[in-house]
Design an enzyme around this catalytic site. Sequence first.
Site, mmCIF file in Angstrom:
data_model
loop_
_atom_site.group_PDB
_atom_site.id
_atom_site.type_symbol
_atom_site.label_atom_id
_atom_site.label_comp_id
_atom_site.label_asym_id
_atom_site.label_seq_id
_atom_site.Cartn_x
_atom_site.Cartn_y
_atom_site.Cartn_z
ATOM 1 N N GLU A 35 18.325 -90.953 7.151
ATOM 2 C CA GLU A 35 18.181 -91.757 8.354
ATOM 3 C C GLU A 35 19.280 -91.310 9.317
ATOM 4 O O GLU A 35 20.448 -91.238 8.929
ATOM 5 C CB GLU A 35 18.347 -93.241 8.021
ATOM 6 C CG GLU A 35 18.161 -94.082 9.259
ATOM 7 C CD GLU A 35 18.266 -95.578 9.031
ATOM 8 O OE1 GLU A 35 18.450 -96.020 7.883
ATOM 9 O OE2 GLU A 35 18.166 -96.304 10.041
ATOM 10 N N ARG A 261 22.783 -92.489 -8.137
ATOM 11 C CA ARG A 261 23.529 -91.984 -7.002
ATOM 12 C C ARG A 261 24.917 -91.533 -7.434
ATOM 13 O O ARG A 261 25.407 -91.905 -8.496
ATOM 14 C CB ARG A 261 23.632 -93.050 -5.908
ATOM 15 C CG ARG A 261 24.308 -94.327 -6.340
ATOM 16 C CD ARG A 261 24.203 -95.411 -5.274
ATOM 17 N NE ARG A 261 25.008 -95.099 -4.110
ATOM 18 C CZ ARG A 261 24.514 -94.986 -2.860
ATOM 19 N NH1 ARG A 261 23.233 -95.150 -2.630
ATOM 20 N NH2 ARG A 261 25.307 -94.740 -1.862
ATOM 21 N N LYS A 271 27.322 -94.842 4.606
ATOM 22 C CA LYS A 271 27.440 -94.495 6.021
ATOM 23 C C LYS A 271 28.000 -95.660 6.829
ATOM 24 O O LYS A 271 28.767 -95.468 7.757
ATOM 25 C CB LYS A 271 26.071 -94.087 6.573
ATOM 26 C CG LYS A 271 25.755 -92.627 6.350
ATOM 27 C CD LYS A 271 24.422 -92.269 6.971
ATOM 28 C CE LYS A 271 23.295 -92.672 6.073
ATOM 29 N NZ LYS A 271 21.966 -92.347 6.580
HETATM 30 P P1 ATP Z 1 24.082 -94.773 2.985
HETATM 31 O O1 ATP Z 1 24.096 -95.964 2.095
HETATM 32 O O2 ATP Z 1 25.306 -93.983 2.937
HETATM 33 O O3 ATP Z 1 23.651 -95.086 4.390
HETATM 34 P P2 ATP Z 1 21.433 -94.039 2.540
HETATM 35 O O4 ATP Z 1 20.780 -93.895 1.241
HETATM 36 O O5 ATP Z 1 21.091 -95.240 3.324
HETATM 37 O O6 ATP Z 1 22.979 -93.858 2.357
HETATM 38 P P3 ATP Z 1 19.856 -92.078 3.780
HETATM 39 O O7 ATP Z 1 20.089 -91.354 5.042
HETATM 40 O O8 ATP Z 1 18.735 -93.029 3.721
HETATM 41 O O9 ATP Z 1 21.208 -92.817 3.462
HETATM 42 O O10 ATP Z 1 19.821 -91.084 2.553
HETATM 43 C C1 ATP Z 1 19.091 -89.896 2.512
HETATM 44 C C2 ATP Z 1 18.934 -89.501 1.073
HETATM 45 O O11 ATP Z 1 20.204 -89.329 0.449
HETATM 46 C C3 ATP Z 1 18.204 -90.568 0.293
HETATM 47 O O12 ATP Z 1 17.209 -89.940 -0.487
HETATM 48 C C4 ATP Z 1 19.269 -91.186 -0.543
HETATM 49 O O13 ATP Z 1 18.751 -91.689 -1.731
HETATM 50 C C5 ATP Z 1 20.244 -90.036 -0.761
HETATM 51 N N1 ATP Z 1 21.591 -90.532 -1.027
HETATM 52 C C6 ATP Z 1 22.325 -91.356 -0.264
HETATM 53 N N2 ATP Z 1 23.495 -91.651 -0.853
HETATM 54 C C7 ATP Z 1 23.519 -90.987 -2.036
HETATM 55 C C8 ATP Z 1 24.453 -90.883 -3.113
HETATM 56 N N3 ATP Z 1 25.618 -91.517 -3.100
HETATM 57 N N4 ATP Z 1 24.125 -90.098 -4.169
HETATM 58 C C9 ATP Z 1 22.969 -89.437 -4.192
HETATM 59 N N5 ATP Z 1 22.043 -89.490 -3.225
HETATM 60 C C10 ATP Z 1 22.294 -90.263 -2.154
HETATM 61 MG MG MG Z 2 18.938 -95.515 3.761
#
Ligand code: ATP
Ligand code: MG
Length: 559
Positions: A35, A261, A271
């Site tokens: 995102e 994760r 983020k």
């Molecule tokens: P954040 O909580 O930091 O905003 P998010 O999952 O909301 O992370 P996205 O931009 O939606 O952020 O993530 C893109 C991809 O990265 C998704 O498939 C998510 O599952 C993966 N991802 C995010 N954080 C991790 C992590 N700590 N370890 C492994 N994969 C991750």
């Molecule tokens: Mg997300």
Amino acid sequence: MTNESSSAPNFIRNQIREEIEAGKVDTVVTRFPPEPNGFLHIGHAKSICLNFGLAEQFGGDCHLRFDDTNPAKEEQAYIDAIKADVEWLGFHWAGKVRFASDYFDQLYAWAQHLVREGKAYVDDLSPDEIREYRGTLTEPGRPSPYRDRSPEENLDLLERMRRGEFAEGEKVLRARIDMASPNINLRDPILYRIRHASHHQTGDKWKIYPSYDFTHGQSDAIEGVTHSVCTLEFEDHRPLYEWFLDNLPVPARPRQIEFARLNLNYTVTSKRKLKLLVDEGVVDGWDDPRMPTISGMRRRGYTPASIRKFCEMIGVTRAEGGMVDIAMLYHAIRSDLEDNAPRAMCVLKPIKVVLTNVPEDHDEVFEVAGHPARDDMGVRRLPFTREIWIDADDFMEEPPKKFFRLAPGKEVRLRNAYVIRCDEVIKNAAGEIEELRCSVDFDTLGRNPEGRKVKGVIHWVSAAHAVPVEVRLYDNLFQVEAPDRDRDVDFLEHLNRDSLTVVQGCAEPSLAEVAPETRYQFERVGYFCADRHAAAEGRRVFNRIVGLKDTWAKIQKKG
Ligand code: ATP
Ligand code: MG
């Protein structure tokens, strides 16, 4: 070596290999779906390495698809940064960059399809009421009074939502599934919300935006994704992901697979929290070298290869709650730079040494290897003069027994040069050391001194030829291993106030001009990288990437 090989467990890779061998899968298509609401961090690097890695290993494709359903929090600047990060890590997405918003028309048509089938309805309950009606883990939900509207009425209301006739929060479109389902995600989840917001891709075309759940699986299906790999928090969403595939005329049937994760100690990987650090001015932007963002790690001096290696080392499992030791990340970059970074001498805490038996006009130059094992790195020239800088930590007036560096009356070797002896300590009126007066044993170049052992070797720089450098020494941003584990304490309370120390050092002349992002081993000190912003402006600023001591390798040997 332990743990270094590519033998760390990766259950998804194994599973796909088996599917291919069994003839169940032909071509592998994965996607990385960020995102664009912030910069990518080391957790995303794990997901990138996994998704792009699977496509590479099995000769398939990996798409880059922005999951851009929330215009309020998204920005073009984040899109640009994310693309740059993925490319910098060394990966190439197949085809053009994709956006979930590319599919808004199709998603809307599918929403109408569900409405016509009696599988979706427009609800007038407020967001609070919807939450209340939804029930809890132990209590079933209650149906909304609007649940049984006719398809005709729903189609009309949905269309009017789309045209912007209603205020935000006034109505939503929900799937009509099961308000008593033990899985709360199936209790009539929201498909569309009204948002009168301008979108970075679609402008003002839409007044309603689809939810993540209504978008993700269908986007996967449209793109022919075969394996939709995501983190474990989406496990409970999988039945919903499949419900949409079952109830819509989608062109393909992707499969969602979840993995644990990455959690890294002394680090936050969210983020939202990282954005707070930026917004509060705790750090100097998203690419501050202390940030666990990919751009921060890049600026700090990590190499793409070291990050990819780290992601390979940690493996891919479904075991939740584990914490990876940041020492492992340090190990990955250290072992890359051990082999690939040229050497240099730089004194971080200079004190002056006057070599009393070296004449004022003495101008000797030592040619030494750029790297002890890499002839391709050539030689560097070290001028040797009467006045030199050494590090204050390499001298002690009253040394303990095992101090093998310089002390009054004691000898030490100057790296790549002679053995010197400290004859005199000169102090100012305040009792602080001003300079050391030492003498050189000229018989010690490349050989041991006669009749005595000199154990210590210290680094040094000619004072006449030294180039001034700013050196930024970074430490962990947080003082505790799990800064965001505690619910009652704000993670900002755990900040390490000493995470940055700036010193003015003296470097050997080979560092007079360095290109941005050039990495060195400062001998006896650590690995350093020319700051890309400062270097671009012609300023000599080095970021400490990591020290020399490998605590991870030590842990592995013991274990
Ligand atoms: P954040 O909580 O930091 O905003 P998010 O999952 O909301 O992370 P996205 O931009 O939606 O952020 O993530 C893109 C991809 O990265 C998704 O498939 C998510 O599952 C993966 N991802 C995010 N954080 C991790 C992590 N700590 N370890 C492994 N994969 C991750
Ligand atoms: Mg997300």
